[in-house]
Scaffold this active site. Structure first.
Site: not given
Length: 311
Positions: A45, A142, A144, A147, A181, A220, A222, A228-229
């Site tokens: 999306t 897992t 971040n 979350e 992260s 990085v 960008a 994440g997946d």
């Protein structure tokens, strides 16, 4: 023995997110993957346009029923990611419970995708479902930083806070927690992201040991989609190969991520041309091109052991 994963995630025709991001690396690493696509979209999306269909809770049940009728609902792992519908998520919980009953040693890897950078991008009524139903079933979690804070109600401002939050998450159920992260400052400077992990292990004599690790990951500049997946799928694979060695599992996971992202940004910048920002299409993960790195990653990020203790 073959290892079989049931992965319930989104699917895109073009590009790499959800099941498209998770299936290939798992297959390369020797896992059989059965995929249920929670959505089927033309692309992720983040593009200017996207079209597609969303799987309902009823349709999920129908698919699972078909697997069950043929008596092939035997899994070693379940992997789940993004879900934005409460009834769908509750149905996933029911399926996990049933599969765990059938195989008590089944491992559930959960990426509790709810938001990032202080904002939720799923409906808020999903939080209590994650908190009370999903996380207690998870073996590997897992999240971040945002979350993890949502799930525990605790803010993370220091490394000590992060350790406390991981311990709170352990108390909710999962034996392995990786904060993928955080906003914590890296000792190596602002070009690095800090990730942390914690693993509780029951020894044969009944005592517990736990290991906490910390990693400085090169940043990085960008926005990548599907990372994440990929991270959750790699954690599944490498903890399977190193079940009692979180340090090695995390180093291999993060090193694969680094190689894939580096290859992706190099390609995207070449495609975009000098001085131009790459498009979402150019920034799709270079997954197939990274097959050798996925199978046998050169370790580029080392994890520091913060503490190892026996109780």
């Amino acid at each position: 023995m073959e290892c079989r994963v049931l992965s319930i995630q989104s699917h895109v025709v073009r590009g790499y997110v959800g099941n498209k991001s998770a299936t290939f690396p798992l297959q390369v690493l020797g896992f059989e993957v059965d995929s249920i696509n929670s959505v089927q979209f033309s692309n992720h999306t983040g593009y200017g346009h996207w079209k597609g269909q969303v799987l309902t809770a009823e349709e999920l049940n129908v698919l699972y029923e078909g697997i069950k009728l043929n008596n092939v609902n035997h899994y070693d792992y379940i992997l789940t990611g993004y879900s934005r519908d409460i009834s769908f998520l509750v149905t996933v919980v029911d399926i996990i419970k049933e599969l765990k009953k059938a195989n008590p040693s089944l491992v559930y890897v959960c990426d509790p995708v709810m938001g990032d950078q202080g904002a939720m991008y799923v409906p808020e009524n999903l939080l209590p479902v994650y908190k009370n139903k999903v996380v207690p079933l998870a073996d590997i979690l897992t999240p971040n930083q945002f979350e993890a804070e949502l799930l525990t109600g605790r803010k993370i401002n220091t490394e000590e806070d992060a350790i406390e939050v991981m311990d709170l998450l352990h108390k909710m159920g999962p034996e392995t927690v990786v904060l993928t992260s955080t906003d914590l400052p890296s000792k190596q400077g602002d070009q690095f992201l800090v990730a942390l992990g914690s693993q509780k292990i029951k020894k044969p004599d009944g005592t517990n040991t736990d290991q906490k690790i910390c990693m400085d990951i090169p940043k990085v500049d960008a926005v990548f989609v599907g990372t994440g997946d990929l991270f959750a799928a790699l954690m599944l694979a490498w903890t399977h190969q190193h079940p009692k060695d979180l340090k090695t599992a995390c180093e291999k996971t993060v090193s694969v991520m680094h190689h894939v992202i580096k290859r992706t940004i190099t390609y995207a910048n070449e495609m975009a041309g000098p001085g131009k920002r790459p498009t979402p299409a150019q920034l799709e993960l270079r997954m197939v091109q990274s097959k050798a790195d996925i199978e046998n990653p050169a370790i580029v990020v080392e994890a520091k052991v913060l503490q190892k203790s026996s109780q």
